[in-house]
Motif scaffolding. Structure first.
Motif, short mmCIF file in Angstrom:
data_model
loop_
_atom_site.label_atom_id
_atom_site.label_comp_id
_atom_site.label_asym_id
_atom_site.label_seq_id
_atom_site.Cartn_x
_atom_site.Cartn_y
_atom_site.Cartn_z
N ILE A 108 0.83 -1.21 0.00
CA ILE A 108 0.00 0.00 0.00
C ILE A 108 0.87 1.26 0.00
CG2 ILE A 108 -0.25 0.07 2.52
CD1 ILE A 108 -3.15 1.02 2.05
N VAL A 112 0.33 4.31 -2.67
CA VAL A 112 -0.08 5.70 -2.41
C VAL A 112 1.01 6.68 -2.81
CG1 VAL A 112 -1.79 5.16 -0.64
CG2 VAL A 112 0.57 5.57 0.04
N LEU A 114 3.11 6.38 -5.28
CA LEU A 114 3.06 6.54 -6.74
C LEU A 114 1.83 7.35 -7.16
CD1 LEU A 114 4.34 3.06 -7.90
CD2 LEU A 114 5.37 5.26 -8.46
N LEU A 115 0.73 7.18 -6.41
CA LEU A 115 -0.47 7.98 -6.71
C LEU A 115 -0.16 9.48 -6.60
CD1 LEU A 115 -3.60 8.42 -7.01
CD2 LEU A 115 -3.74 8.18 -4.55
N ALA A 133 4.19 1.66 -12.74
CA ALA A 133 4.21 1.20 -11.35
C ALA A 133 4.55 -0.29 -11.28
CB ALA A 133 2.87 1.47 -10.68
N ASP A 198 -1.57 -8.42 -9.62
CA ASP A 198 -1.49 -7.35 -8.64
C ASP A 198 -2.80 -6.62 -8.47
OD1 ASP A 198 0.17 -5.46 -6.90
OD2 ASP A 198 -0.88 -4.11 -8.28
N PHE A 199 -3.16 -6.40 -7.21
CA PHE A 199 -4.37 -5.64 -6.93
C PHE A 199 -4.05 -4.29 -6.28
CE2 PHE A 199 -7.42 -4.58 -3.52
CZ PHE A 199 -8.38 -4.01 -4.33
N VAL A 200 -3.25 -4.31 -5.22
CA VAL A 200 -3.10 -3.11 -4.38
C VAL A 200 -2.50 -1.94 -5.16
CG1 VAL A 200 -2.01 -2.19 -2.31
CG2 VAL A 200 -2.94 -4.49 -2.29
N PHE A 203 -4.74 -0.72 -7.87
CA PHE A 203 -5.89 -0.03 -7.30
C PHE A 203 -5.62 1.47 -7.14
CE2 PHE A 203 -8.36 1.25 -3.48
CZ PHE A 203 -9.62 0.96 -3.93
N PHE A 204 -4.40 1.81 -6.69
CA PHE A 204 -4.09 3.22 -6.46
C PHE A 204 -3.63 3.94 -7.73
CE2 PHE A 204 -3.82 1.62 -2.11
CZ PHE A 204 -4.59 2.56 -1.47
N PRO A 214 -8.17 -8.06 -11.70
CA PRO A 214 -8.30 -7.98 -10.25
C PRO A 214 -9.19 -6.82 -9.79
CG PRO A 214 -6.04 -8.46 -10.81
CD PRO A 214 -6.75 -8.19 -12.11
N TYR A 218 -12.59 -7.22 -7.72
CA TYR A 218 -12.78 -6.50 -6.46
C TYR A 218 -14.12 -5.76 -6.44
CZ TYR A 218 -11.82 -3.24 -2.62
OH TYR A 218 -11.88 -2.51 -1.46
#
Lengths: 258, 309
Positions: A108, A112, A114-115, A133, A198-200, A203-204, A214, A218
């Motif tokens: 996580i 964040v 990279l976001l 990423a 990869d999800f996390v 996601f960001f 993924p 989700y």
């Protein structure tokens, strides 16, 4: 005494294996269940797979996932192989730190940071940001696999080539490269698998611009548990299984490097 | 020669180094810096550069006199002012700790058995541990949503048993138990692998010697195997504890409102409230916690090794 002890050990081991596999078997079995609920077994059907292959959103997500995975595995393999070579050949401080930390910290944190980074650069979040990423977190895994392959290589072969008049580049291209090739391919397969799974971090960094499988799963399971998810899960499992078995054939140490 | 050597060193290590500086080191530093900033009016961060209304050229807004308007310690103050944040950290540590412990208890006998099995079966047995872990993380969480859901056979069976002894039906989903069991499930292989790698290298003659000297089964375990396996235990604990600590999807899907962890709070600050400075503070706290733990584990691990010798 000894056999009693090992009986107890076997029972414990079988329990753990059952614990590991039963949930996944349930997903596969229910993907063929002719009921909207994941509860009672009603009858055998392929309809969830049919629905899946007609779901436009799902197909876009699948295409994105494969595209990101492909570009990621190519770039991460080149950069990761270089990193593995450098870490094997030279005494470095900064590179090993930057290669290994992304693997060690909670995902996580990378997501964040990279976001913030992408948004501050005014980049539109989407396929490109996700791929950039993914490459960053895959480099380390490829580097570890390649380095472990190099550590198992007989250094005298390169020296022999040099004695016979090969230039360093020739020695690398004709001796080192072919010897570490299984490691490089295993690293590439691993990067591909890590990317499509990869999800996390996705996601960001995906924003609204690019859904992947993924992310799609989700958002579906957050709302409700549906058999369509069982079907896509089963297909993803089969794909990953094939990739990993292939990787483990090429470089048995690759899996354990994790 | 030396010159070309240095050149090739940079040619090889340069590209990955550059990539990781841009896409890992710099974003991390920006996040650390963001923790000292104010949130912007529409979320995100207060801009530091803005176009001058008169000239239209971009201008740096912050300077030596007014830096207090742009940089602050307030975000850190907020973290320590309200006890709910520290409580959430402690709760997450608790979840991750229990998860690590359960993983250790489940993984140890299995790792031991694999390490003692004939060589030709070992690779297969290890592969069987790793395979489920390579299926997508969300699929593994989802599988438990089916099992723990109110209509799942498992829940119904448990409730039937509980009904016999007069305890009303319970809900398994959205409970602490559910969060822990799924956290254990997704992290278990991380514990088996380092334990196996360690146990495989033990010299069995030591156990025989202990037996010859009259040690019982338990004594042999506690006095010989366990101390020798501590490096593997610490490695496995770190590999389970750290990712479990930062988890947000499992509590999100399985935990309900009661089961949230640090990761959920971080996600909420970045995506829902768009309070990036405070989200960054939370991320820094998580990083510090992880670094502290890693340092502690290295220290104890070293001590453990010395005791074992």
């Amino acid at each position: 005494m000894h056999s009693k002890q090992s009986k107890w050990l076997w029972a414990a081991a079988l329990f753990v294996y059952a614990f590991l596999y039963l949930p996944l078997i349930i997903v596969v079995v229910y993907s063929f269940n002719d009921s909207k609920l994941n509860a009672e077994w009603v009858g055998f059907t392929f309809k969830w797979y049919e629905i899946l292959f007609n779901d436009a959103q799902m197909l876009t997500a699948a295409r994105n996932t494969l595209l990101i995975g492909l570009v990621t595995s190519i770039c991460a393999t080149v950069l990761g192989t270089l990193a593995g070579l450098a870490m094997h050949k030279y005494k470095l401080r900064l590179l090993p730190l930057l290669v290994l930390t992304p693997i060690a910290i909670p995902e996580i944190l990378m997501g964040v940071s990279l976001l913030i980074f992408f948004v501050m650069l005014n980049m539109t979040l989407g396929l490109v940001s996700v791929t950039l990423a993914h490459i960053a977190f895959c480099i380390g895994f490829v580097a570890i696999v390649v380095r472990s392959r190099l550590q198992g290589m007989d250094e005298s072969l390169v020296e022999a080539a040099r004695d016979l008049g090969a230039t360093p580049v020739q020695a690398f291209r004709l001796v080192t490269m072919p010897l570490i090739m299984p490691g490089i391919i295993a690293g590439a397969l691993m990067a591909f698998t890590l990317s499509i799974d990869d999800f996390v971090i996705t996601f960001f960094t995906a924003g609204a611009g690019a859904s992947t499988l993924p992310l799609q799963i989700y958002s579906m399971i957050r709302i409700a548990v549906t058999p369509e998810v069982n079907a896509i899960s089963t297909l993803l499992m089969i794909l990953t299984l094939c990739l990993i078995l292939l990787a483990s054939k090429l470089a048995p140490s690759a899996l354990r490097a994790e | 020669m030396a010159k070309s050597n240095r050149l090739s060193k940079w040619l090889i290590s340069g590209p990955p180094l550059l990539y990781l500086i841009i896409f890992f080191a710099i974003p991390s530093l920006i996040m650390a810096f963001a923790a000292f900033r104010f949130p912007g009016d529409y979320g995100g961060l207060l801009p530091l550069i803005a176009p001058n209304p008169e000239t239209g050229a971009s201008e740096l807004l912050v300077n030596r006199e007014n830096w207090r308007d742009y940089l602050t310690f307030e975000n850190f103050g907020r973290f320590f002012d309200d006890s709910i944040y520290l409580e959430l950290f402690i709760k997450s540590f608790w979840y991750a700790g229990i998860t690590t412990l359960v993983c250790l208890v489940m993984a140890y006998p299995l790792a031991w058995l694999i390490a003692r099995s004939p060589k030709k079966y070992r690779d297969l047995m290890i592969l069987l541990v790793i395979l489920p872990f390579w299926s997508n993380f969300l699929i593994r969480v989802y599988a438990w949503m089916i099992i723990l859901g109110p209509q799942g056979y498992f829940t119904m069976a448990i409730n039937q048993v509980l009904g016999l002894i007069g305890i009303g039906p319970i809900q398994l989903m959205f409970s602490h138990f559910a969060v822990i069991i799924v956290l254990v499930y997704v992290h278990l292989p991380f514990m088996v692998l380092p334990l196996y790698a360690n146990l495989e290298k033990h010299d069995m003659a030591l156990l025989d010697a202990a037996q010859d000297l009259g040690a019982s089964g338990w004594q042999r375990f506690w006095k010989v195997t366990w101390p020798l396996s501590l490096p593997g235990v610490w490695a496995g604990a770190a590999l389970v504890f750290i990712p479990a600590l930062g988890m947000f999807a499992v509590p999100d899907l399985i935990g309900g409102t009661d089961g949230i962890m640090i990761g959920n709070l971080i996600k909420q600050q970045f995506l829902d409230s768009r309070d990036w400075p405070f989200g960054s503070v939370l991320s820094i706290m998580l990083t510090l916690a992880v670094l502290g733990l890693a340092g502690l584990a290295a220290l104890i691990g070293r001590g453990g090794k010395r005791n074992a010798l």
